[in-house]
Design a protein around this motif. Structure first.
Motif, PDB file in Angstrom:
ATOM      1  N   GLY A  25       0.382  -1.056   0.270  1.00  0.00           N
ATOM      2  CA  GLY A  25      -0.299  -0.047  -0.040  1.00  0.00           C
ATOM      3  C   GLY A  25       0.823   1.090   0.091  1.00  0.00           C
ATOM      4  O   GLY A  25       1.553   1.121   0.880  1.00  0.00           O
ATOM      5  N   VAL A  26       0.550   1.916  -0.669  1.00  0.00           N
ATOM      6  CA  VAL A  26       0.891   3.961  -0.968  1.00  0.00           C
ATOM      7  C   VAL A  26       0.199   4.543  -0.348  1.00  0.00           C
ATOM      8  O   VAL A  26      -0.732   4.508  -0.842  1.00  0.00           O
ATOM      9  CB  VAL A  26       1.715   4.084  -1.822  1.00  0.00           C
ATOM     10  N   MET A  27       0.239   5.006   0.535  1.00  0.00           N
ATOM     11  CA  MET A  27      -0.171   6.138   1.509  1.00  0.00           C
ATOM     12  C   MET A  27      -0.022   7.828   1.353  1.00  0.00           C
ATOM     13  O   MET A  27       0.986   7.672   1.550  1.00  0.00           O
ATOM     14  CB  MET A  27      -1.084   5.750   2.491  1.00  0.00           C
ATOM     15  N   GLY A  28      -1.444   8.642   0.926  1.00  0.00           N
ATOM     16  CA  GLY A  28      -0.417  10.010   0.720  1.00  0.00           C
ATOM     17  C   GLY A  28      -1.645  10.883  -0.009  1.00  0.00           C
ATOM     18  O   GLY A  28      -2.789  10.185  -0.091  1.00  0.00           O
ATOM     19  N   GLY A  29      -1.486  12.030   0.583  1.00  0.00           N
ATOM     20  CA  GLY A  29      -2.990  13.275   0.708  1.00  0.00           C
ATOM     21  C   GLY A  29      -2.667  13.501  -0.634  1.00  0.00           C
ATOM     22  O   GLY A  29      -1.758  12.904  -1.849  1.00  0.00           O
ATOM     23  N   HIS A  30      -4.291  13.465  -1.088  1.00  0.00           N
ATOM     24  CA  HIS A  30      -4.724  14.066  -2.683  1.00  0.00           C
ATOM     25  C   HIS A  30      -4.539  15.400  -3.313  1.00  0.00           C
ATOM     26  O   HIS A  30      -4.625  15.359  -3.809  1.00  0.00           O
ATOM     27  CB  HIS A  30      -6.835  13.931  -2.157  1.00  0.00           C
ATOM     28  N   ALA A  31      -3.843  16.179  -1.846  1.00  0.00           N
ATOM     29  CA  ALA A  31      -3.364  17.257  -2.782  1.00  0.00           C
ATOM     30  C   ALA A  31      -2.391  17.509  -3.311  1.00  0.00           C
ATOM     31  O   ALA A  31      -2.310  18.548  -3.620  1.00  0.00           O
ATOM     32  CB  ALA A  31      -3.508  18.011  -1.083  1.00  0.00           C
ATOM     33  N   LEU A  32      -1.533  16.568  -2.997  1.00  0.00           N
ATOM     34  CA  LEU A  32      -0.205  16.737  -3.803  1.00  0.00           C
ATOM     35  C   LEU A  32      -0.224  16.712  -4.744  1.00  0.00           C
ATOM     36  O   LEU A  32      -1.331  16.139  -5.977  1.00  0.00           O
ATOM     37  CB  LEU A  32       0.726  15.242  -3.269  1.00  0.00           C
TER      38      LEU A  32
ATOM     39  N   GLY B 253      -7.289   7.994  -5.477  1.00  0.00           N
ATOM     40  CA  GLY B 253      -7.512   9.372  -6.403  1.00  0.00           C
ATOM     41  C   GLY B 253      -6.554   9.765  -6.563  1.00  0.00           C
ATOM     42  O   GLY B 253      -5.489   9.012  -6.819  1.00  0.00           O
ATOM     43  N   PRO B 254      -6.934  11.159  -6.487  1.00  0.00           N
ATOM     44  CA  PRO B 254      -5.789  12.146  -7.417  1.00  0.00           C
ATOM     45  C   PRO B 254      -4.283  12.128  -6.284  1.00  0.00           C
ATOM     46  O   PRO B 254      -4.274  11.866  -4.828  1.00  0.00           O
ATOM     47  CB  PRO B 254      -6.817  13.616  -7.142  1.00  0.00           C
ATOM     48  N   GLY B 255      -3.414  13.373  -6.789  1.00  0.00           N
ATOM     49  CA  GLY B 255      -2.696  13.472  -5.692  1.00  0.00           C
ATOM     50  C   GLY B 255      -1.287  12.494  -5.875  1.00  0.00           C
ATOM     51  O   GLY B 255      -0.734  11.957  -6.402  1.00  0.00           O
ATOM     52  N   ALA B 256      -0.459  12.318  -4.454  1.00  0.00           N
ATOM     53  CA  ALA B 256      -0.042  11.129  -4.565  1.00  0.00           C
ATOM     54  C   ALA B 256       0.050   9.678  -4.543  1.00  0.00           C
ATOM     55  O   ALA B 256       0.032   8.634  -5.079  1.00  0.00           O
ATOM     56  CB  ALA B 256       0.614  11.151  -2.583  1.00  0.00           C
ATOM     57  N   MET B 257      -1.712   9.701  -4.337  1.00  0.00           N
ATOM     58  CA  MET B 257      -1.832   8.067  -4.977  1.00  0.00           C
ATOM     59  C   MET B 257      -2.358   8.149  -6.422  1.00  0.00           C
ATOM     60  O   MET B 257      -1.549   7.204  -6.505  1.00  0.00           O
ATOM     61  CB  MET B 257      -3.615   8.097  -4.480  1.00  0.00           C
ATOM     62  N   GLU B 258      -2.447   9.058  -7.164  1.00  0.00           N
ATOM     63  CA  GLU B 258      -2.037   9.414  -8.214  1.00  0.00           C
ATOM     64  C   GLU B 258      -0.939   9.214  -8.804  1.00  0.00           C
ATOM     65  O   GLU B 258      -0.259   7.955  -9.862  1.00  0.00           O
ATOM     66  CB  GLU B 258      -2.767  10.038  -9.018  1.00  0.00           C
TER      67      GLU B 258
ATOM     68  N   ALA C 117       1.859  17.248 -15.472  1.00  0.00           N
ATOM     69  CA  ALA C 117       1.943  19.329 -15.238  1.00  0.00           C
ATOM     70  C   ALA C 117       1.273  20.064 -15.924  1.00  0.00           C
ATOM     71  O   ALA C 117       1.205  21.402 -14.595  1.00  0.00           O
ATOM     72  CB  ALA C 117       3.774  19.035 -15.025  1.00  0.00           C
ATOM     73  N   LYS C 118       1.079  19.998 -16.860  1.00  0.00           N
ATOM     74  CA  LYS C 118       0.207  21.330 -17.157  1.00  0.00           C
ATOM     75  C   LYS C 118      -1.243  21.002 -16.969  1.00  0.00           C
ATOM     76  O   LYS C 118      -2.184  22.681 -16.820  1.00  0.00           O
ATOM     77  CB  LYS C 118       0.127  21.103 -19.085  1.00  0.00           C
ATOM     78  N   THR C 119      -1.702  20.226 -16.572  1.00  0.00           N
ATOM     79  CA  THR C 119      -3.262  19.902 -15.601  1.00  0.00           C
ATOM     80  C   THR C 119      -2.374  19.833 -14.201  1.00  0.00           C
ATOM     81  O   THR C 119      -3.659  18.777 -13.830  1.00  0.00           O
ATOM     82  CB  THR C 119      -4.220  19.659 -16.502  1.00  0.00           C
ATOM     83  N   PRO C 120      -2.084  20.660 -13.801  1.00  0.00           N
ATOM     84  CA  PRO C 120      -1.762  20.348 -12.008  1.00  0.00           C
ATOM     85  C   PRO C 120      -2.733  19.632 -11.281  1.00  0.00           C
ATOM     86  O   PRO C 120      -2.585  18.840 -10.369  1.00  0.00           O
ATOM     87  CB  PRO C 120      -1.026  21.433 -11.311  1.00  0.00           C
ATOM     88  N   SER C 121      -4.031  20.133 -11.193  1.00  0.00           N
ATOM     89  CA  SER C 121      -4.832  19.845 -10.564  1.00  0.00           C
ATOM     90  C   SER C 121      -6.466  18.988 -10.502  1.00  0.00           C
ATOM     91  O   SER C 121      -6.806  19.672 -11.755  1.00  0.00           O
ATOM     92  CB  SER C 121      -5.040  20.319  -9.219  1.00  0.00           C
ATOM     93  N   PHE C 122      -7.551  18.737 -10.272  1.00  0.00           N
ATOM     94  CA  PHE C 122      -8.306  17.972 -10.298  1.00  0.00           C
ATOM     95  C   PHE C 122      -9.284  19.128 -10.496  1.00  0.00           C
ATOM     96  O   PHE C 122     -10.309  19.025 -10.620  1.00  0.00           O
ATOM     97  CB  PHE C 122      -8.841  16.898 -10.170  1.00  0.00           C
ATOM     98  N   GLU C 123      -8.762  20.394  -9.485  1.00  0.00           N
ATOM     99  CA  GLU C 123      -9.491  21.732  -9.559  1.00  0.00           C
ATOM    100  C   GLU C 123      -9.209  23.018  -9.971  1.00  0.00           C
ATOM    101  O   GLU C 123      -7.924  23.295 -10.400  1.00  0.00           O
ATOM    102  CB  GLU C 123      -9.653  22.045  -8.598  1.00  0.00           C
ATOM    103  N   PRO C 124      -9.584  23.554 -10.938  1.00  0.00           N
ATOM    104  CA  PRO C 124     -11.219  23.472 -11.694  1.00  0.00           C
ATOM    105  C   PRO C 124     -12.167  22.566 -12.378  1.00  0.00           C
ATOM    106  O   PRO C 124     -13.141  22.703 -11.903  1.00  0.00           O
ATOM    107  CB  PRO C 124     -11.132  24.569 -11.243  1.00  0.00           C
TER     108      PRO C 124
END
Length: 374
Positions: A159-166, A195-200, A224-231
């Protein structure tokens, strides 16, 4: 090019039929269906077989069939749980999801995908307290767990655990991707929260494992051209599928996300996605199936909870049984969130004491896990 080990073939369940091919094999030559469990198989073209087969004690879960066939098998002593119309998911499904399945219709925007529609259904039904809806969610999650167990039979899961905000494009994201790649190349099956972030990033690394190292570097630049799932979840997901299209046939890994956090979409790099409605079932199941260890990347409350959820069974495990735990980033886990001192104190004198490690750099995590695992 490094070969990526495939997941072991799922364990055979003598009395579970999960495809039309399996069904036909059993009934060929007049074989009996007695006491079989037939799961999410379209039997509308098998009426003649159903009318003649012994179905005593059989159970049909979400199998479309003609009314005459359904009436006959019921009369013969079978239980029939018919498909539920109007749902954006199949509660009786026999396999984990694929990224293509969850993101079908992405060209029309994320809101049109089965993933988004399932979340919208969840939001509506959890608010009205409908017992039928809660039953469907429970049945769905149980079938997903069954599919995940079959999929991972014999696998060495990390398992690799980490935050979604990365964010994509950061050094930490690239490090998590290298970790996933190294673990996969070492013969482990990487499993994340999906999910996103470290998980992705970890699932991306597993996907990149069969290719040369330049592939991952280039994929990181594209993402890197689309850094986040927001917006825009749509743009974020399209960027991932663009990478998959450019480099098809990537390595296998597992994602275990949840519709409980519906604002966090699943990532498209996990080959198999076991998505749950119940977050507690998802979290406990992911940790319990990480039989070869867990790597904890810097995170906040959710990751802290996962550390101690994982530590509890290790604390009570007999000698030789605890799975390795590797925490990454000494400053984070000793100063920002001082989890490591407590974990080390908890482990003192227990079999798990020799199975925990704290490393400064993410590039040291895979090596530490392999040493702990022996």
């Amino acid at each position: 090019m490094t070969e990526t080990p495939a997941l072991p073939h799922r364990a055979a369940h003598d009395r579970e039929l999960e495809s039309l091919a399996e069904f036909d094999e059993v009934v060929s030559g007049g074989g009996s269906l007695a006491r079989y469990r037939v799961q999410a198989v379209d039997l509308t073209d098998r009426t003649a077989v159903l009318l003649s087969a012994d179905c005593a004690g059989a159970v049909f879960l979400g199998c479309p069939m003609e009314p005459a066939a359904a009436a006959h098998v019921r009369a013969a002593g079978a239980l029939v749980f018919p498909p539920v119309p109007g749902l954006p998911f199949d509660p009786y499904r026999a396999a984990a999801y694929s990224p293509d399945e969850l993101f079908t219709s992405l060209e029309r925007g994320y809101a049109a995908t089965p993933d988004a529609r399932a979340y919208a259904w969840f939001q509506r039904t959890k608010a009205d307290g409908d017992v039928f809806a809660s039953m469907l969610r429970a049945v769905h999650d149980d079938t997903v767990s069954d599919a995940l167990d079959e999929l991972l039979a014999g696998a060495r899961v990390v398992g690799v655990m980490g935050g979604h905000a990365l964010a994509r494009g950061t050094a930490a994201y690239a490090g998590a991707a290298r970790l996933g790649r190294e673990l996969t190349r070492a013969g482990f099956t990487v499993a994340t929260g999906g999910g996103p972030g470290a998980m992705e990033a970890a699932n991306l690394g597993a996907y990149a494992a069969p290719f040369d190292d330049a592939m991952l570097a280039e994929a990181l630049q594209l993402l890197a051209k689309t850094p986040s799932f927001e917006p825009s979840v749509t743009d974020w997901a399209r960027a991932a599928f663009d990478v998959r299209t450019r480099w098809p046939g990537g390595g296998t890994s597992i994602g275990v996300p949840t519709w409980f956090y519906g604002h966090e979409p699943p990532n498209a790099f996990a080959a198999h996605i076991a998505k749950y409605f119940a977050n507690a079932t998802r979290e406990d199941g992911l940790l319990a199936r990480s039989n070869a260890g867990v790597v904890f990347l810097p995170g906040a409350a959710g990751t802290v909870q996962e550390v101690f959820d994982n530590a509890t069974p290790n604390y009570y495990a007999s000698r030789g049984e605890p799975a390795p735990m590797v925490l990454v980033d000494r400053v984070h886990w000793t100063e920002r969130l001082p989890v490591w001192p407590l974990l080390r104190s908890l482990a003192q004198g227990r079999p798990m004491e020799s199975r925990i490690a704290l490393v400064d750099r993410i590039d040291d995590a895979a090596g530490a896990l392999k040493r702990l695992a022996g």
